[in-house]
Structures are given as structure tokens and as C-alpha cells.
Design a protein around this motif. Sequence first.
Motif, short mmCIF file in Angstrom:
data_model
loop_
_atom_site.label_atom_id
_atom_site.label_comp_id
_atom_site.label_asym_id
_atom_site.label_seq_id
_atom_site.Cartn_x
_atom_site.Cartn_y
_atom_site.Cartn_z
N THR A 33 0.78 -1.25 0.10
CA THR A 33 -0.12 -0.13 0.16
C THR A 33 0.86 1.24 -0.02
OG1 THR A 33 -1.53 -1.08 1.27
CG2 THR A 33 -1.92 1.25 1.19
N THR A 34 0.65 2.14 -0.97
CA THR A 34 1.49 3.16 -1.21
C THR A 34 0.97 4.42 -1.10
OG1 THR A 34 1.45 3.09 -3.39
CG2 THR A 34 3.45 2.01 -2.28
N ALA A 35 1.19 5.58 -1.04
CA ALA A 35 0.49 6.84 -1.02
C ALA A 35 0.05 7.28 -2.37
CB ALA A 35 1.41 8.03 -0.34
N PHE A 36 1.22 6.81 -3.27
CA PHE A 36 1.12 7.04 -4.89
C PHE A 36 1.08 6.00 -5.76
CE2 PHE A 36 2.97 10.65 -2.61
CZ PHE A 36 1.99 11.70 -2.85
N ALA A 37 0.66 5.94 -6.65
CA ALA A 37 0.57 4.66 -7.52
C ALA A 37 1.80 4.11 -8.12
CB ALA A 37 -0.36 4.86 -8.77
N ASP B 223 4.41 2.73 -10.68
CA ASP B 223 4.53 2.25 -12.02
C ASP B 223 5.06 0.68 -12.13
OD1 ASP B 223 7.45 2.50 -11.93
OD2 ASP B 223 7.36 4.20 -12.83
N SER C 262 -0.77 -4.23 -5.42
CA SER C 262 -0.52 -2.78 -4.83
C SER C 262 -1.85 -2.28 -4.80
CB SER C 262 0.45 -2.01 -5.66
OG SER C 262 -0.12 -1.72 -6.98
N VAL D 31 -3.43 2.11 -3.43
CA VAL D 31 -2.95 3.39 -3.03
C VAL D 31 -3.93 3.89 -1.84
CG1 VAL D 31 -3.03 5.69 -3.86
CG2 VAL D 31 -2.47 3.72 -5.54
N ASP D 32 -3.30 4.37 -0.89
CA ASP D 32 -4.00 5.23 0.28
C ASP D 32 -3.31 6.35 0.46
OD1 ASP D 32 -4.91 5.79 2.67
OD2 ASP D 32 -4.36 3.99 3.65
N ALA D 33 -3.93 7.31 0.02
CA ALA D 33 -3.20 8.76 0.19
C ALA D 33 -3.19 9.21 1.62
CB ALA D 33 -4.48 9.96 -0.39
N GLY E 45 3.22 9.45 2.27
CA GLY E 45 4.34 9.14 1.66
C GLY E 45 4.74 7.79 2.06
N SER F 45 5.90 3.97 6.09
CA SER F 45 5.18 5.29 5.57
C SER F 45 5.42 6.40 6.65
CB SER F 45 3.63 4.92 5.55
OG SER F 45 3.24 4.83 7.00
#
Length: 178
Positions: free
Chosen positions: A113-117, A119, A142, A144-146, A150, A164
Motif C-alpha cells: 500500500t503506497t501513498a501514490f500509484a 509504475d 498494490s 493506493v492510500d493517500a 508518503g 510510511s
Amino acid sequence: MAELTTVARPYAKAAFEHAQANGQLAAWSSMLALAAAVVDDAAFKQYIARPTLSGEQQADAVLKVCGDQFDAAGRNFICNLAANKRLGALSAISSLYEAQRAAAEGAVDVSVTTAFALDDAQTASLAETLTRKLSRQVNVTSSVDASLIGGAVIRAGDTVIDASVRGKLGKLRTTLTT
């Protein structure tokens, strides 16, 4: 849930042992996943829950929806589940089967799980790094969780790596308040 797992475990083990003995691990994965998806559909679940349907009729309904996706052993498996009134356990059977397959193949499912997608290149690099770190084949999914701000949170089985910004701020808050 515990009861369903208890009911599903012997069926998953039998399916896994048969698939492994015949070199059909991937085929059985897809058959079980398809059957579980069909049986978990709300409208279909309501249809096969009718008390007027026999186990044989329930099995026929599942197999008709699945078409020719099942081999003879898979059809027999569905018929046995229906005869024993265990079609409702198919999603648990599928999950337990996948866990046994992953253990046998030395693979692990990793959730990132990341703040931004991420690639494709970042996902591949992360998978390669985790494969070396865990000494197992890694299947990365993966999301995304804003709210993480970060960084990333990586879950591999019971292992959780929280890199994070939100996690680090939480640790800092705990340190400052104690």
C-alpha cells in the motif's frame, strides 16, 4: 468463520493432493476460484439455496454456469460438495487451497500500500528486492492510500513493514508522549 474453515480444510487438502499428484495446481486454482465466484454470487446463492433442489441439481447448476472449465475430476469434486451440502464452503476451500499451493511452490503474496500509484518498473524492482529478502517467490499486489502521506506499508503473511510517513509520525508521537 472457524466452522467454515474446519469444514473446508479436508476438501481443500484433498483437492490440493489430487492436483499436485497430477501436476494440475494452476488448473485447480482456476477451477476452484471460478466455482467460488459462481457460488458467492448473491442471485445464484439464492437460487441454489432453494429447498426443492437436490444436491445433484445444485451441482448441475454450478457446472452449467461454469461451462467446460472443469475436467472430470473437477466435476466430481463439485458433485461431492453438493451431495454433502458444502457448496457454501467453496470460497474457503479455494482460499485454503491457494495457501497450500503457495507454500508448496515457495511463493508468498505481498500486499503493498503506497501513498501514490507505483509504475511497472517500481513494482518489478520491489518484487525483486522482496524475493531476495524473503527467499521466496513474491506475488505483488498494490493499492493506493493517500492517508499514508508518503512511503509504503508492505504486508507479507504475518510480516508487516511500515515505511510510511504516517507510521513514522505515529512512532514520533508515541515517543514524545511517553
